[in-house]
Design an enzyme around this catalytic site. Structure first.
Site, PDB file in Angstrom:
ATOM      1  N   ASP A 106      20.873 103.481 -16.971  1.00  0.00           N
ATOM      2  CA  ASP A 106      21.790 104.581 -17.275  1.00  0.00           C
ATOM      3  C   ASP A 106      23.024 104.546 -16.376  1.00  0.00           C
ATOM      4  OD1 ASP A 106      20.237 105.569 -19.288  1.00  0.00           O
ATOM      5  OD2 ASP A 106      19.285 107.127 -18.074  1.00  0.00           O
ATOM      6  N   MET A 131      23.880 119.309 -14.932  1.00  0.00           N
ATOM      7  CA  MET A 131      24.915 118.999 -15.935  1.00  0.00           C
ATOM      8  C   MET A 131      25.785 120.214 -16.269  1.00  0.00           C
ATOM      9  SD  MET A 131      22.527 116.563 -18.359  1.00  0.00           S
ATOM     10  CE  MET A 131      21.079 117.620 -18.186  1.00  0.00           C
ATOM     11  N   LYS A 144      24.964 107.377 -20.709  1.00  0.00           N
ATOM     12  CA  LYS A 144      25.623 108.480 -21.409  1.00  0.00           C
ATOM     13  C   LYS A 144      26.405 109.297 -20.395  1.00  0.00           C
ATOM     14  CE  LYS A 144      21.691 109.044 -24.565  1.00  0.00           C
ATOM     15  NZ  LYS A 144      20.743 108.187 -23.827  1.00  0.00           N
TER      16      LYS A 144
END
Length: 310
Positions: free
Chosen positions: A79, A214, A101
């Site tokens: 990732d 996030m 991502k």
């Protein structure tokens, strides 16, 4: 970044609570225990998927087990939050595939990532799915393993240090404390539909620490929503950017003013948001936390001065 030699376990070593059998199907190849059932033998010859938590980016916080598995990898799917230092610890012969991502920028759709795991494992490969933090904490690890199991592939999950733990330790903000925080809640600011979290009803307890993953790009909406829902505007609030890395930054404020402070400071992602009275402990503890390079420098100077006096 300082690197240390990491010991390699071998079959002669006794590990408490475990047998002396090879630690993984890839440790000793033909020396695996013989399985009599023919279908199980065929299955054992197939590949395996290892879901590995890469932690917060500091290679010294990687577990020994994660390192050993990474050294055996044929294929590594990694990732965007996996640091270069961590990636360099994988087998040099492994094929490395970026599947990261960031916000709306996805290298591959999740369904294709799931299928890649299955395809390489069914080709007899040792597949390492390397994820930042811990795979089972907002890491989609469960979703990927569901596809793996549906296709008859064996797996093992190796935990990593999640961002909340790394940020708490390196920024001197304990997530729980007997006097002010009897529980801690981990919350994602992004739902599966990519919509922001809008239900704040379970984040209003003043005796609870709330950690938001996030959420930096949605900070203003989150803080406004929490205040409207009833959380006090003077609730201590911290933003921890690049937790545990040399580039770590910590921004302190309250629920009412942290968004304005971030607008000026512009701390970069990835970042973690911590809300609750435990944030106040940062001021008391941080001047003695050796995770801070300035504190390390001051400590070493004091040590040298003490040696000269002696």
């Amino acid at each position: 970044m300082t690197h240390f030699d990491i010991p390699t376990l071998n079959s002669a070593q006794v590990i408490k609570g475990r047998s002396k059998l090879p630690l993984t199907p890839y440790d000793y190849g033909h020396k695996l225990p013989i399985i009599k059932a023919e279908d199980e033998v065929k299955q054992a010859k197939k590949g395996v998927v290892y879901l590995v938590g890469a932690g917060s980016g500091d290679p010294e916080l990687l577990t020994l087990k994660a390192y050993r598995i990474m050294q055996q990898a044929d294929v590594v799917l990694y990732d965007s939050l996996v640091s270069e230092d961590i990636l360099d610890m994988c087998s040099q012969q492994a094929t490395k595939i970026f599947v990261g991502k960031r916000c709306d920028n996805h290298a591959l759709p999740q369904e294709q990532i799931n299928q890649l795991l299955v395809t390489h494992a069914q080709a007899g490969k040792c597949v390492v799915r390397l994820k930042g933090g811990d795979p089972f904490i907002f890491g989609r690890g469960g979703e990927e393993l569901q596809t793996v199991v549906e296709n008859g592939v064996y797996f093992e999950s190796i935990p990593g240090i999640t961002a909340a733990s790394a940020a708490a330790s390196s920024s001197s903000i304990p997530l729980t404390h007997r006097h002010c925080a009897q529980s801690v809640k981990f919350v994602t600011a992004i739902k599966k539909t990519n919509c922001p979290t809008e239900d704040f009803s379970e984040m209003l307890d003043p005796t609870q620490t709330v950690v938001l993953y996030m959420g930096l790009n949605r900070l203003a909406g989150l803080t406004e929503g929490l205040i409207r829902a009833g959380r006090a505007g003077d609730t201590p609030f911290a933003v921890v950017s690049h937790a545990s890395l040399p580039t770590q930054q910590v921004l302190m404020g309250t629920l009412a003013d942290i968004a304005a402070k971030q607008l000026m400071a512009k701390l970069p992602t990835p970042a973690l948001l911590i809300m609750g009275d435990v944030v106040n402990l940062h001021q008391q503890l941080s001047d003695y936390n050796l995770a801070n390079e300035e504190v390390q420098h001051r400590f070493m100077l004091q040590q040298k001065q003490a040696e000269l006096i002696a």
